[in-house]
Design a protein around this motif. Structure first.
Motif, mmCIF file in Angstrom:
data_model
loop_
_atom_site.group_PDB
_atom_site.id
_atom_site.type_symbol
_atom_site.label_atom_id
_atom_site.label_comp_id
_atom_site.label_asym_id
_atom_site.label_seq_id
_atom_site.Cartn_x
_atom_site.Cartn_y
_atom_site.Cartn_z
ATOM 1 N N ILE A 20 0.779 -1.304 -0.058
ATOM 2 C CA ILE A 20 0.119 -0.374 -0.135
ATOM 3 C C ILE A 20 0.791 1.237 -0.371
ATOM 4 C CG2 ILE A 20 -2.128 -1.324 0.793
ATOM 5 C CD1 ILE A 20 -1.119 -0.100 3.901
ATOM 6 N N SER A 21 0.382 2.610 -0.371
ATOM 7 C CA SER A 21 0.845 3.155 -0.569
ATOM 8 C C SER A 21 1.304 3.875 0.781
ATOM 9 C CB SER A 21 0.166 4.662 -1.524
ATOM 10 O OG SER A 21 -0.543 5.195 -0.312
ATOM 11 N N ALA A 22 1.768 5.256 0.782
ATOM 12 C CA ALA A 22 1.946 5.966 2.053
ATOM 13 C C ALA A 22 1.840 6.765 2.722
ATOM 14 C CB ALA A 22 3.285 6.948 2.617
ATOM 15 N N ASP A 23 0.602 7.225 1.921
ATOM 16 C CA ASP A 23 -0.863 7.860 2.085
ATOM 17 C C ASP A 23 -2.077 6.340 3.200
ATOM 18 O OD1 ASP A 23 -0.354 10.717 2.068
ATOM 19 O OD2 ASP A 23 -1.090 10.245 -0.070
ATOM 20 N N GLU A 24 -2.375 5.490 2.732
ATOM 21 C CA GLU A 24 -3.301 4.500 2.620
ATOM 22 C C GLU A 24 -2.583 3.992 4.079
ATOM 23 O OE1 GLU A 24 -4.561 2.228 -1.243
ATOM 24 O OE2 GLU A 24 -2.477 2.050 -0.600
ATOM 25 N N TYR A 25 -1.117 3.572 4.580
ATOM 26 C CA TYR A 25 -0.484 3.012 5.552
ATOM 27 C C TYR A 25 -0.964 4.581 6.731
ATOM 28 C CZ TYR A 25 2.453 1.816 9.301
ATOM 29 O OH TYR A 25 3.556 1.103 9.551
ATOM 30 N N ALA A 26 -0.360 6.072 5.944
ATOM 31 C CA ALA A 26 -0.932 6.839 7.364
ATOM 32 C C ALA A 26 -2.355 6.846 7.983
ATOM 33 C CB ALA A 26 -0.529 8.208 6.363
ATOM 34 N N LYS A 27 -3.345 6.390 6.743
ATOM 35 C CA LYS A 27 -5.009 6.295 7.434
ATOM 36 C C LYS A 27 -4.718 4.973 7.848
ATOM 37 C CE LYS A 27 -6.217 8.921 3.082
ATOM 38 N NZ LYS A 27 -7.047 8.792 1.936
ATOM 39 N N GLN A 28 -4.560 3.841 8.216
ATOM 40 C CA GLN A 28 -4.637 2.668 8.714
ATOM 41 C C GLN A 28 -3.882 3.038 9.506
ATOM 42 O OE1 GLN A 28 -3.290 -0.720 6.277
ATOM 43 N NE2 GLN A 28 -4.686 -0.619 4.232
ATOM 44 N N SER A 29 -2.787 3.668 10.165
ATOM 45 C CA SER A 29 -2.486 3.946 11.335
ATOM 46 C C SER A 29 -2.343 4.909 12.232
ATOM 47 C CB SER A 29 -0.919 3.856 10.618
ATOM 48 O OG SER A 29 0.151 3.045 10.560
ATOM 49 N N GLU A 30 -3.758 5.599 12.055
ATOM 50 C CA GLU A 30 -4.350 6.901 12.281
ATOM 51 C C GLU A 30 -5.381 6.056 13.751
ATOM 52 O OE1 GLU A 30 -6.269 10.437 10.127
ATOM 53 O OE2 GLU A 30 -4.323 9.893 9.218
ATOM 54 N N GLN A 31 -5.035 6.406 14.707
ATOM 55 C CA GLN A 31 -5.980 6.486 16.099
ATOM 56 C C GLN A 31 -6.701 7.364 16.335
ATOM 57 O OE1 GLN A 31 -4.884 4.166 18.202
ATOM 58 N NE2 GLN A 31 -3.418 3.226 16.832
ATOM 59 N N PRO A 32 -7.975 6.799 16.051
ATOM 60 C CA PRO A 32 -9.276 8.208 16.455
ATOM 61 C C PRO A 32 -8.775 8.534 18.239
ATOM 62 C CG PRO A 32 -10.035 5.720 16.913
ATOM 63 C CD PRO A 32 -8.074 5.587 16.514
ATOM 64 N N PRO A 33 -8.776 9.904 18.017
ATOM 65 C CA PRO A 33 -9.131 10.877 19.226
ATOM 66 C C PRO A 33 -9.858 10.210 20.624
ATOM 67 C CG PRO A 33 -10.628 12.191 17.900
ATOM 68 C CD PRO A 33 -9.880 10.272 16.964
ATOM 69 N N ALA A 34 -8.534 9.839 21.620
ATOM 70 C CA ALA A 34 -9.417 9.157 22.844
ATOM 71 C C ALA A 34 -11.468 10.451 23.414
ATOM 72 C CB ALA A 34 -9.133 9.765 24.254
ATOM 73 N N PRO A 35 -11.856 9.569 23.699
ATOM 74 C CA PRO A 35 -12.999 9.821 24.086
ATOM 75 C C PRO A 35 -12.400 11.381 25.567
ATOM 76 C CG PRO A 35 -14.152 7.883 24.328
ATOM 77 C CD PRO A 35 -11.948 8.464 23.553
ATOM 78 N N ALA A 36 -13.066 12.305 25.760
ATOM 79 C CA ALA A 36 -12.748 12.782 26.711
ATOM 80 C C ALA A 36 -13.982 12.209 28.288
ATOM 81 C CB ALA A 36 -13.214 14.128 26.958
ATOM 82 N N PRO A 37 -13.199 12.041 29.073
ATOM 83 C CA PRO A 37 -14.199 11.546 29.831
ATOM 84 C C PRO A 37 -14.665 12.313 30.544
ATOM 85 C CG PRO A 37 -12.053 12.008 30.792
ATOM 86 C CD PRO A 37 -12.162 12.860 29.421
ATOM 87 N N THR A 38 -16.236 11.064 31.072
ATOM 88 C CA THR A 38 -17.081 12.040 31.501
ATOM 89 C C THR A 38 -17.673 12.549 32.773
ATOM 90 O OG1 THR A 38 -18.464 10.196 32.168
ATOM 91 C CG2 THR A 38 -18.541 10.043 29.848
ATOM 92 N N ILE A 39 -17.987 13.772 32.982
ATOM 93 C CA ILE A 39 -18.104 13.821 34.609
ATOM 94 C C ILE A 39 -18.412 12.904 35.481
ATOM 95 C CG2 ILE A 39 -19.615 15.314 36.150
ATOM 96 C CD1 ILE A 39 -18.376 16.656 33.541
#
Length: 74
Positions: A20-39
């Motif tokens: 795969i290309s570098a762009d495809e690899y970067a998209k696969q490797s991205e971690q979704p942002p961690a959700p902010a903790p609730t109250i």
């Protein structure tokens, strides 16, 4: 046969390298942002920190009491 430059996650099918290309690899490797903790989670984390501080205080006081008890027993 050497792996061509620019291929990520290369595989060899017996005749050619594919990947795969570098762009495809970067998209696969991205971690979704961690959700902010609730109250509730924030409250629980603060309570856990408070409990830890209280435990340390109790241990320090128990040590001081033991030291004082030894001094008064003499």
């Amino acid at each position: 046969m050497a792996v061509p430059d620019g291929l990520y996650q290369p595989t060899f099918d017996g005749q050619a390298w594919t990947g795969i290309s570098a762009d495809e690899y970067a998209k696969q490797s991205e971690q979704p942002p961690a959700p902010a903790p609730t109250i509730e989670q924030q409250t629980l984390m603060q309570q856990a920190a408070d409990i830890m501080q209280l435990r340390q205080l109790v241990m320090a006081q128990a040590s001081q009491m033991a030291t004082l008890s030894k001094g008064s027993a003499k």
